[in-house]
Enzyme design. Sequence first.
Site, PDB file in Angstrom:
ATOM      1  N   GLN A  77      -6.082  15.876 -20.219  1.00  0.00           N
ATOM      2  CA  GLN A  77      -7.121  15.028 -19.989  1.00  0.00           C
ATOM      3  C   GLN A  77      -8.038  14.783 -21.199  1.00  0.00           C
ATOM      4  OE1 GLN A  77     -11.007  16.064 -18.175  1.00  0.00           O
ATOM      5  NE2 GLN A  77     -10.313  14.859 -16.407  1.00  0.00           N
ATOM      6  N   CYS A 107     -17.142  13.440 -16.165  1.00  0.00           N
ATOM      7  CA  CYS A 107     -18.099  14.536 -16.508  1.00  0.00           C
ATOM      8  C   CYS A 107     -19.679  13.972 -16.515  1.00  0.00           C
ATOM      9  CB  CYS A 107     -17.433  15.092 -17.723  1.00  0.00           C
ATOM     10  SG  CYS A 107     -18.525  16.554 -18.085  1.00  0.00           S
ATOM     11  N   GLY A 240     -10.305  21.941  -7.024  1.00  0.00           N
ATOM     12  CA  GLY A 240     -10.944  22.590  -8.372  1.00  0.00           C
ATOM     13  C   GLY A 240     -11.036  24.049  -8.342  1.00  0.00           C
TER      14      GLY A 240
END
Length: 341
Positions: A77, A107, A240
């Site tokens: 990523q 983010c 996650g």
Amino acid sequence: MSEPILAAAPAAAPLSPWRLSVAPMLDWTDRHCRHFHRLLTRRTRLYTEMVTTGALLHGDQSRHLDFGEIEHPVALQLGGSEPADLAACARLAATWGYDEVNLNCGCPSERVQRGAFGACLMAEPATVADGVRAMRDAVDLPITVKHRIGIDRIESYDFVRDFVGQIAEAGCEVFIVHARNAWLKGLSPKENREIPPLRHEWVWQLKRDFPALTIVINGGIRDDDEIAQHLAHVDGVMVGRQAYHEPWQMAGWDARFFGEPGPAASREAVESAWIEYLDGVQAGGRPWPTAMRHALGLWNGQRGARIWRQFWSDHRHREARPSELARRFHDLARQAGSASN
């Protein structure tokens, strides 16, 4: 009279490579964490922590990019927005042998915003499209995008639909969608994972509106029945913190969601393989406790789990050989068991 000709049953569609994945998590999904997760599941796709283009182009590339063969399929990523820099980093990912390059457009941290990447890029789909094109031109790897359903108080499905549509025109075929808005001001990254409401149905709608794209849902998904529910509507599910804190859950994923046995015969077998890995970490001159922290949830829910976590977290053990510590712990556990009988 001739026998009727029976039509062959249609072949089952192949399962998406993105059917299940563990989210990229800063300070957590490093190469040690990914090795541990591979002891639990072979098929689940794994992601690195977000690495900025600047860190790769001007820093220690091996530290950021090295990984073990066991980790495949594994994706890098990236955080960045300059097309030339993204292309250069995509070429590094190909050289190192990654299976995918993922662009972070989700983010919300202010530090990331100052670097002009992350969730703030959702306000600049043309910039994201330019970056995707540059990376696609540079490498043959899948170029994917992870993003939110909106930013700040923009609460319109049309916003995320148009974002996906514009990036898809640049050649992106896989979208990993965190089903919450990102509030760019006023919330911490932790609060951004909890306060903006989840709208899973918007991600389902994206799949209906873009049936040719691979749509992966992320955000607030906990148990296996929830995963199965989402897989009826989208191509994949990304989990996650649930996967990180309750890792044994992953031990059943290969069988349930891919129809094949996983690598984890038992928690004991996983622990044994993990201790062997920690011995190798120590032999390579690296501190094993930095790796061990990722496995502290292995025995969650089992008798003695708290004592096991405390033992392996004890800083007084940090210089000892992990395999010797494991023998010591199990000797003590057997003695305690005998004394209680």
